[in-house]
Every structure is written in structure tokens, then in C-alpha cells.
Design an enzyme around this catalytic site. Structure first.
Site, short mmCIF file in Angstrom:
data_model
loop_
_atom_site.label_atom_id
_atom_site.label_comp_id
_atom_site.label_asym_id
_atom_site.label_seq_id
_atom_site.Cartn_x
_atom_site.Cartn_y
_atom_site.Cartn_z
N HIS A 88 0.87 -1.19 0.00
CA HIS A 88 0.00 0.00 0.00
C HIS A 88 0.90 1.23 0.00
O HIS A 88 1.59 1.49 -0.98
CB HIS A 88 -0.92 -0.11 1.22
CG HIS A 88 -2.05 0.87 1.27
ND1 HIS A 88 -2.41 1.67 0.23
CD2 HIS A 88 -2.93 1.17 2.28
CE1 HIS A 88 -3.45 2.42 0.58
NE2 HIS A 88 -3.78 2.13 1.82
N HIS A 117 -2.68 -2.35 -9.84
CA HIS A 117 -3.58 -1.70 -8.88
C HIS A 117 -4.86 -2.51 -8.81
O HIS A 117 -5.32 -3.03 -9.83
CB HIS A 117 -3.89 -0.27 -9.33
CG HIS A 117 -4.39 0.59 -8.23
ND1 HIS A 117 -5.71 0.58 -7.84
CD2 HIS A 117 -3.75 1.45 -7.41
CE1 HIS A 117 -5.84 1.41 -6.83
NE2 HIS A 117 -4.68 1.95 -6.54
N ASP A 177 2.65 5.35 -7.28
CA ASP A 177 3.91 5.23 -6.54
C ASP A 177 5.12 4.99 -7.41
O ASP A 177 6.25 5.03 -6.93
CB ASP A 177 3.80 4.09 -5.53
CG ASP A 177 2.95 4.51 -4.36
OD1 ASP A 177 3.03 5.69 -4.01
OD2 ASP A 177 2.21 3.67 -3.83
N1 ACO Z 1 4.38 -7.29 -10.59
C1 ACO Z 1 4.22 -8.51 -11.14
N2 ACO Z 1 3.06 -9.19 -11.19
C2 ACO Z 1 2.00 -8.57 -10.64
C3 ACO Z 1 2.08 -7.31 -10.05
C4 ACO Z 1 3.33 -6.66 -10.04
N3 ACO Z 1 3.47 -5.45 -9.50
N4 ACO Z 1 0.85 -6.96 -9.57
C5 ACO Z 1 0.04 -7.97 -9.86
N5 ACO Z 1 0.73 -8.95 -10.51
C6 ACO Z 1 0.18 -10.20 -11.06
C7 ACO Z 1 -0.11 -11.21 -9.97
O1 ACO Z 1 1.00 -12.06 -9.75
C8 ACO Z 1 -1.30 -11.94 -10.55
O2 ACO Z 1 -0.83 -12.81 -11.54
P1 ACO Z 1 -1.51 -14.27 -11.73
O3 ACO Z 1 -2.92 -13.96 -12.18
O4 ACO Z 1 -0.67 -14.94 -12.73
O5 ACO Z 1 -1.47 -14.92 -10.37
C9 ACO Z 1 -2.08 -10.84 -11.27
O6 ACO Z 1 -1.08 -9.87 -11.63
C10 ACO Z 1 -3.16 -10.18 -10.41
O7 ACO Z 1 -2.55 -9.71 -9.22
P2 ACO Z 1 -3.26 -9.63 -7.81
O8 ACO Z 1 -2.23 -9.75 -6.73
O9 ACO Z 1 -4.40 -10.60 -7.79
O10 ACO Z 1 -3.86 -8.19 -7.86
P3 ACO Z 1 -4.39 -7.37 -6.63
O11 ACO Z 1 -5.47 -6.50 -7.14
O12 ACO Z 1 -4.71 -8.26 -5.48
O13 ACO Z 1 -3.11 -6.53 -6.20
C11 ACO Z 1 -1.56 -4.80 -5.92
C12 ACO Z 1 -2.96 -5.16 -6.42
C13 ACO Z 1 -1.39 -5.20 -4.44
C14 ACO Z 1 -1.40 -3.26 -6.00
C15 ACO Z 1 -0.51 -5.51 -6.81
O14 ACO Z 1 -0.66 -5.10 -8.15
C16 ACO Z 1 0.92 -5.26 -6.32
O15 ACO Z 1 1.40 -5.98 -5.44
N6 ACO Z 1 1.62 -4.21 -6.88
C17 ACO Z 1 2.94 -3.91 -6.43
C18 ACO Z 1 2.87 -3.08 -5.16
C19 ACO Z 1 2.38 -1.66 -5.40
O16 ACO Z 1 2.86 -0.99 -6.30
N7 ACO Z 1 1.45 -1.21 -4.54
C20 ACO Z 1 0.93 0.16 -4.61
C21 ACO Z 1 -0.50 0.15 -4.94
S1 ACO Z 1 -1.04 1.81 -5.12
C22 ACO Z 1 -1.25 2.36 -3.55
O17 ACO Z 1 -1.44 1.65 -2.60
C23 ACO Z 1 -1.16 3.80 -3.39
#
Ligand code: ACO
Length: 428
Positions: A267, A306, A362
Site C-alpha cells: 500500500h 492496482h 507510486d
Molecule cells: N508485478 C508482477 N506481477 C504482478 C504485479 C506486479 N506489480 N501486480 C500484480 N501482478 C500479477 C499477480 O501475480 C497476478 O498474476 P496471476 O494472475 O498470474 O497470479 C495478477 O497480476 C493479479 O494480481 P493480484 O495480486 O491478484 O492483484 P491485486 O489486485 O490483489 O493486487 C496490488 C494489487 C497489491 C497493488 C498488486 O498489483 C501489487 O502488489 N503491486 C505492487 C505493489 C504496489 O505498487 N502497490 C501500490 C498500490 S497503489 C497504492 O497503494 C497507493
């Protein structure tokens, strides 16, 4: 004919018409779907609230597919161009843009509350010099609950106004003190002649000069970053604020919990993680290898993806422009080239394209903050300062919403069936 959803229960052959309002059915309407008259009725299973609304809200609108973000109906792009953080905070909290007179009064109220009680400073002095500023920040916000016992009068509008002013006004001071403490420098008192962000920069960076004057480009850039971070509807920390607040605890205690949620690397800790990732990658040549590892599931591309945005995060677009203005003053952040190349490669890579993973707010904010002289550990604190406006608005909306009750999700129990206690000497 009214919008309804007709459900046929194959177990009983019965049909049910559930009303659809604003595109949602009420989960409690499913309770009437039963096989026995005394069973609890049907419920939904939705870990991480992937498809469940927990409230009706008038504050922030997001269309994740189209990349739209609006506060109280105003597009984020217009607010970032024309507004100030304090004006946007007023809009978010009170629902309308202030008149000139209202803005002057609001600014005075905030300015009047920027000082910290001396005992709060003493409390902060108790932390080790290497304590993470976000840990210090959230503990101090929680401690304010003990300093302002009147805050527990949450159904008294005057009291809520007072705590709102205190929180918005004091969070920059708490953040700045946490920073100065971590580098062993004396605290700088707030300067009421300065703007909200100008004063924050003064409390962070003033040395021996009598009057601190921030570079106007950097002061405005921080203002824009604060506007972009002020609210984002029902994200993890806001849900924490509403969830904790639903027990009717005071807003400082609830906000300590919200800030704790924001601390996590998925987050508000993400921009810190982005900088660490870019530093680790080290050079443009190492990017293909890094992307390969991410695709193999060895870590994530931080700052990408996201829960809500499935196209470019509108805040990321604005931040990229802000970055250009900041780098003209500070010189280019050496990690920028790695970030740009990483974005270019990821946006054409099938793995990221099919999963709709785009840069989020971010991805670039950390580069700007670092160029402005903020240490990486301050990044989540820089997020918490403006988000205070959103947390307060959402908390108050929750409190005044007659449909809300103490938050208490259901669970699907999958543990052992009832069994009898076995004495210690008879366990296998
Ligand atoms: N890098 C690589 N793969 C990713 C990423 C990433 N940053 N984000 C999602 N994925 C992949 C997952 O592995 C998953 O793949 P799969 O379907 O093969 O298993 C798919 O994309 C869906 O991902 P989820 O984790 O189900 O998506 P969710 O909506 O739960 O997560 C999140 C959203 C937490 C923001 C995620 O994209 C992430 O971890 N991003 C990196 C951290 C980040 O930048 N957070 C800031 C968010 S913005 C904020 O809070 C202000």
C-alpha cells in the site's frame, strides 16, 4: 419495471426477486434464501472484498477501466492544476469547494493548530534515533488520543471539527519531528506565515537561517503530490479507518490503525519499495533479467498494478509531469532512466499487458521525493499527511450513515467439527 435479479434455488425450486440499486444487490437480501426455515440463509464469500461494496459514499469516484478519479465530482487533473492541498482537503471533508471567506477561515484554523504539545515532543524523543519515521508517526498519532480526551465525543459536531483541524494541522509537524529526530537535528517550530507545504518544508529542512523560503517549484510540486494522495475511496487504510471507527473509538486511535495499514509495502510503502527496487536493479542493462525474474514469480514489479485501475493510473500521468518540473530544479534523479526503461519494457510485455498492469501513483512519486531531498523512509509518512483528509472525511461519512453498524464480516468456518477436550497425558 424496477431492476431486479431473479434467483432460482435449485435445492428448493423457489424463486426470489432481489432489488438492484445503483448496480448492487444487498448481501442481506440473500439471507431469505434458505433450505430450512431455521438455517442462517445464503451469504456471499468474498476474501479481500474483491466484489463487495462496504458503504455508499459521496466522496471519491473512480472508474478503474477508464482511468478516472474525481473528488466530490471534480476531476483530479483540474484539482492538480488549479487547487491547493488545503482547498482540496476542505472539498473532500465538507463536500463543496470553499468560498474565498471559507478558505481564509479554514486556513487560519489549520494554521492555529500546527504546534505540538511539549509532552508529545517528549514522547517522540523516547524513540531510538534509527526508528522508522512511519513507526514514530503512527504511534504519535495514536498517542494523541490520550492528549485530547475530548475526541471521544464523536457524535458532537464541534468536537469532530476540532479533531479534524488538529489532525490536518498536526500531521506535518509530527512527520517533520519524526524526520528531524531520526537525523539528530533540533525540531523546527511551525512558521505560520508559510503555506501548508512551505511550512512543512521549513520544519523539515530549516537550518540556521531565521526565515526559511522553499523553492516555489518544489513547494508547488509537493502541493500537487498532496492533492493526488488526499483520498482514494475504499482502499486498505481507508477501510481500516472506517472499520476501526465503526467501534466508535476516537479518530486518533482509528487513524493510528489507518496509518499502520498504509505502512505496508503493498500500500503506502510501495514507493519506498520502488526506490529500493530501482537501486537494486542498478543499471538499464539489468532490466531484462529483472523482468524475467518477476515473470517467474520471484518478486513483483513494485509501483505496477492496482486493485482498481486496470488502465494507466491518472495520478501517475500527473506525477510524470510534476517530475519534469522538479528535476529541472534539482537535477535528474539518476534512477529515472532505469524507471523509464522499466516502464517502456513492461508496457509492451505480454505478461504485464494481459494482466493490465500499469504504473501506479507510486512508480514515480518516490523519484520526486528523493530528488527533493526526502529520505526513502519518509515516503509513507509523506503519503499519510494528505491522506489524513480522506481518512477523516470517510470516517465522518461512516459515523453519520444510518445504514452503518460496527464492522463485523462473516467467515466460512472450515476447521474441526466439535470434539471433546483430551487431557495432556492422553494426547498422541
Ligand atoms: N508485478 C508482477 N506481477 C504482478 C504485479 C506486479 N506489480 N501486480 C500484480 N501482478 C500479477 C499477480 O501475480 C497476478 O498474476 P496471476 O494472475 O498470474 O497470479 C495478477 O497480476 C493479479 O494480481 P493480484 O495480486 O491478484 O492483484 P491485486 O489486485 O490483489 O493486487 C496490488 C494489487 C497489491 C497493488 C498488486 O498489483 C501489487 O502488489 N503491486 C505492487 C505493489 C504496489 O505498487 N502497490 C501500490 C498500490 S497503489 C497504492 O497503494 C497507493
Amino acid at each position: 419495471m424496477a431492476d431486479t435479479l431473479t434467483i432460482t434455488d435449485n435445492r428448493t425450486g423457489k424463486q426470489y426477486d432481489l432489488p438492484i440499486k445503483d448496480g448492487f444487490i444487498k448481501a442481506t437480501d440473500l439471507k431469505q434464501i434458505k433450505t430450512e426455515t431455521d438455517d442462517a440463509g445464503l451469504a456471499t464469500y468474498d476474501p479481500a472484498f474483491m466484489n463487495t461494496a462496504s458503504c455508499r459514499s459521496r466522496i471519491t469516484f473512480i472508474d478503474g477501466d477508464k482511468g478516472i478519479l474525481e473528488y466530490r465530482g471534480y476531476p483530479i487533473e483540474q484539482l492538480a492544476e488549479h487547487s491547493t492541498f488545503l482547498e482540496t482537503a476542505y472539498l473532500i471533508i465538507f463536500g463543496e469547494l470553499p468560498t474565498q471567506a471559507q478558505l481564509v477561515e479554514w486556513t487560519n484554523q489549520i494554521t492555529f493548530h500546527t504546534m505540538l504539545h511539549e509532552n508529545i515532543k517528549k514522547l517522540m524523543e523516547g524513540f531510538q534515533y534509527d526508528a522508522h519515521p512511519m513507526g514514530v508517526f503512527l504511534s504519535t498519532v495514536g498517542a494523541c488520543s490520550a492528549f485530547y480526551p475530548d475526541a471521544k465525543n464523536i457524535f458532537d459536531e464541534q468536537s469532530r471539527r476540532k479533531q479534524t483541524q488538529r489532525l490536518i494541522a498536526k500531521v506535518p509537524t509530527i512527520a517533520a519531528y519524526a524526520y528531524r529526530h531520526s537525523i539528530g537535528r533540533p525540531y523546527n517550530n511551525p512558521d505560520n506565515d508559510l503555506s501548508f507545504t512551505g511550512n512543512f518544508l521549513n520544519m523539515l529542512f530549516r537550518m540556521t537561517e531565521l526565515k526559511y523560503k522553499a523553492n516555489p517549484v518544489l513547494e508547488r510540486a509537493l502541493e500537487v503530490l498532496f492533492i493526488l494522495h488526499a483520498d482514494h475511496e475504499q482502499n486498505c487504510s481507508t477501510s481500516a479507518m472506517r472499520g476501526i471507527g465503526s467501534s466508535h473509538v476516537d479518530p486518533y486511535s482509528a487513524m493510528a490503525g489507518a496509518a499502520a495499514a498504509l505502512y505496508g509495502p503493498l500500500h503506502g510503502g510501495a514507493n519506498e519499495a520502488v526506490l529500493r527496487m530501482l537501486t537494486e536493479i542498478g543499471s538499464v542493462d539489468n532490466i531484462p533479467g529483472f523482468i524475467k525474474r518477476v515473470k517467474m514469480g520471484e518478486g513483483r514489479l513494485m509501483g505496477f498494478g492496482h486493485r482498481v485501475y486496470k488502465s494507466y493510473d491518472p495520478r501517475a500521468k500527473i506525477i510524470k509531469q510534476t517530475a519534469d518540473a522538479v528535476f529541472e530544479v534539482t537535477g535528474k534523479n539518476p534512477l529515472l532512466d532505469i524507471a523509464l526503461e522499466l516502464e517502456r519494457i513492461a508496457l509492451q510485455d505480454e505478461y504485464f499487458v494481459t494482466r493490465k498492469l500499469y504504473p501506479n501513483v507510486d512508480f514515480y512519486s518516490g523519484l520526486i521525493y528523493q530528488a527533493m531531498g526526502f529520505p526513502v523512509a519518509m515516503f509513507p509518512v509523506l503519503f499519510a499527511i494528505p491522506r489524513t483528509a480522506g481518512w477523516i472525511a470517510q470516517w465522518e461519512e461512516m459515523l453519520l450513515d444510518p445504514e452503518q453498524k460496527i464492522a463485523r464480516p462473516k467467515q466460512v468456518y472450515i476447521g474441526s467439527a466439535r470434539r471433546d477436550y483430551v487431557s495432556r497425558d492422553q494426547r498422541g
